[in-house]
Write a protein that holds these residues in place. Structure first.
Motif, PDB file in Angstrom:
ATOM      1  N   ALA A  58       0.844  -1.197   0.000  1.00 60.01           N
ATOM      2  CA  ALA A  58       0.000   0.000   0.000  1.00 60.01           C
ATOM      3  C   ALA A  58       0.876   1.243   0.000  1.00 60.01           C
ATOM      4  O   ALA A  58       0.505   2.278  -0.563  1.00 60.01           O
ATOM      5  N   PHE A  84      -0.898   5.632   9.957  1.00 57.33           N
ATOM      6  CA  PHE A  84       0.337   4.849   9.915  1.00 57.33           C
ATOM      7  C   PHE A  84       1.438   5.667   9.227  1.00 57.33           C
ATOM      8  O   PHE A  84       1.156   6.536   8.398  1.00 57.33           O
ATOM      9  N   SER A  86       3.402   5.268   6.809  1.00 55.30           N
ATOM     10  CA  SER A  86       3.422   5.334   5.337  1.00 55.30           C
ATOM     11  C   SER A  86       2.962   6.682   4.810  1.00 55.30           C
ATOM     12  O   SER A  86       3.511   7.195   3.853  1.00 55.30           O
ATOM     13  N   LEU A 158      -6.806  -0.720   5.597  1.00 61.42           N
ATOM     14  CA  LEU A 158      -7.523  -1.629   6.497  1.00 61.42           C
ATOM     15  C   LEU A 158      -8.998  -1.728   6.139  1.00 61.42           C
ATOM     16  O   LEU A 158      -9.768  -2.369   6.852  1.00 61.42           O
ATOM     17  N   HIS A 181      -0.841  -6.696   3.391  1.00 55.61           N
ATOM     18  CA  HIS A 181       0.109  -7.183   4.404  1.00 55.61           C
ATOM     19  C   HIS A 181      -0.598  -8.255   5.246  1.00 55.61           C
ATOM     20  O   HIS A 181      -1.823  -8.215   5.397  1.00 55.61           O
TER      21      HIS A 181
HETATM   22  C1  LIG Z   1      -0.628  -1.308   6.857  1.00 61.46           C
HETATM   23  C2  LIG Z   1      -0.993   0.096   6.594  1.00 61.46           C
HETATM   24  C3  LIG Z   1      -0.391   0.832   5.574  1.00 61.46           C
HETATM   25  C4  LIG Z   1       0.776   0.297   4.767  1.00 61.46           C
HETATM   26  O1  LIG Z   1       0.509  -0.866   4.092  1.00 61.46           O
HETATM   27  P1  LIG Z   1       1.718  -1.684   3.425  1.00 61.46           P
HETATM   28  O2  LIG Z   1       1.055  -2.606   2.466  1.00 61.46           O
HETATM   29  O3  LIG Z   1       2.403  -2.417   4.538  1.00 61.46           O
HETATM   30  O4  LIG Z   1       2.610  -0.711   2.761  1.00 61.46           O
HETATM   31  C5  LIG Z   1      -0.847   2.112   5.345  1.00 61.46           C
HETATM   32  N1  LIG Z   1      -1.827   2.651   6.076  1.00 61.46           N
HETATM   33  C6  LIG Z   1      -2.424   1.999   7.071  1.00 61.46           C
HETATM   34  C7  LIG Z   1      -3.528   2.634   7.823  1.00 61.46           C
HETATM   35  C8  LIG Z   1      -2.013   0.698   7.377  1.00 61.46           C
HETATM   36  O5  LIG Z   1      -2.601   0.044   8.390  1.00 61.46           O
END
Ligand SMILES: *Cc1c(COP(=O)(O)O)cnc(C)c1O
Length: 376
Positions: A58, A84, A86, A158, A181
């Motif tokens: 993501a 998160f 990211s 999510l 993930h």
């Molecule tokens: C897990 C998650 C991400 C990142 O996802 P990845 O596939 O690990 O890069 C981004 N935002 C939220 C809210 C997440 O829980």
């Protein structure tokens, strides 16, 4: 006999899924190929036929989405301090400025009123995170963005399987990103996807996902943008296909487990419970996480001691999330304690209780029994 360790999240991979993956491994084509195309089509079908591409995560999908929107230096992107890493990272990585807003204390979601207050002439996009799988108020956010020609990139990492007013998250709106993930509601081991506003943007994302390569009529290749390497493998896509077929069933299971938590804890425990799905829309929540706030002021232990004590009882606990603006990365940009009281309070008090489709109600009861012992 001590019961088996109960992790706070875990993927469900059955023998049929392992057999499907093994078949792809034996097929001779294991990197991006026909299974990725099939997986993208299935995801698109799940989201009302919208243009969809798969990525290695993501986070990768989000980075490419920001690039597709042409967001970079001098631009501002509004997001929540309760998300998160990211999100803040990718805004920063593309050269833009992350502008944080506080979240609602109960839903932990971003609210349109807070976004409105921080808009400037440099604002280009809004990134709402559907916290734990609970849909943000998309009517308000899309209306606000529509009036000002802002892009909306939904972080639905999510929220695959969640609805807003009867439509799946990703089946409407602008750009939506998903994560596969192993801690999410379905998995491709690592992996992600994005639903794009139109086919042209999806094709642009395809180039940005794979070296910026464009094929020329004479069979050679050209590169017209500095693309990354974010293509999903066929092995992962094959797992994704069989996982997606179970997703609705698993979401229903998770909703039942969340109901059990409410039945056990509501009005009986001093922990602050998460927001439920919006009234009349049980499918508005994919229930990826059941995150509560501990009443630390009346507990005789720290959060760390609580987590250790749960662990000693064979129960895994997560923390979602730390406050993004208080990371070293954003402190160096001038952010400080006190800016976003709700996000900071959640960051201090939150724990995520075990919730996944491999659990039963007896597992929820075991967690609640332990909570009763530890939280007065
Ligand atoms: C897990 C998650 C991400 C990142 O996802 P990845 O596939 O690990 O890069 C981004 N935002 C939220 C809210 C997440 O829980």
């Amino acid at each position: 006999m001590t019961p088996a360790y109960l992790p706070f999240a875990r993927p469900l991979v059955d023998e049929a899924m392992i057999a499907a993956v093994a078949e792809t491994l034996r097929s001779g084509w294991i990197a991006s190929g026909p299974r990725v195309l099939e997986f993208e089509q299935a995801l698109s079908d799940y989201h009302g036929g919208r243009p969809t591409r798969a990525f290695t995560s993501a986070t990768a999908a989000l980075e490419v989405a920001l690039q597709v929107c042409g967001i970079g230096r001098g631009d501002e992107v509004v997001t929540s301090a309760m998300t998160f890493f990211s999100v803040g990272n990718m805004i920063r990585k593309c050269g833009a400025t992350a502008v944080f807003v506080d979240c609602d204390l109960e839903s932990r979601n971003m609210q349109a009123g807070a976004v409105l207050a921080v808009l400037t002439t440099r604002t280009r996009a809004i990134i709402p995170t559907h916290f734990g799988g609970l849909a943000c108020d998309m009517d308000a956010l899309l209306a606000l963005a529509g009036e000002r020609a802002l892009r909306v990139i939904e972080d639905a990492a999510l929220a695959i399987g969640s609805c807003w007013k009867g439509l799946r998250i990703g089946a409407f709106g602008d750009i939506t990103t998903f994560s596969f993930h192993p801690n999410k509601n379905m998995t491709t081991i690592e992996g992600g996807a994005a639903v794009f506003a139109n086919e042209a943007e999806a094709r642009r994302a395809e180039a940005l996902r794979f070296h910026g390569i464009r094929r020329l009529p004479d069979g050679t290749r050209d590169v017209d943008c500095a693309g990354g390497k974010f293509n999903l493998s066929d092995v992962s896509a094959r797992l994704g296909l069989v996982q997606l077929a179970q997703l609705d069933l698993w979401c229903t299971k998770r909703r039942g487990l969340a109901d059990r938590y409410f039945a056990r804890l509501e009005g009986k425990s001093a922990v602050a419970l998460p927001a439920r799905a919006h009234p009349g829309e049980p499918e508005g929540h994919s229930w990826n996480m059941f995150s509560v706030r501990l009443p630390l002021e009346r507990m005789a232990m720290t959060r760390k001691a609580f987590i250790d004590a749960m662990h000693a009882r064979g129960i895994g606990i997560g923390i979602s999330y730390e406050a993004m603006h208080l990371t070293t990365l954003f402190r160096e940009a001038g952010h400080r304690e006190g800016e976003f009281p709700n996000a900071e309070r959640i960051a201090r008090e939150t724990v995520s209780l075990p919730l996944h489709a491999a659990m039963g109600e007896e597992d929820v009861d075991r967690v609640c029994d332990a909570l009763e012992e530890l939280v007065p």
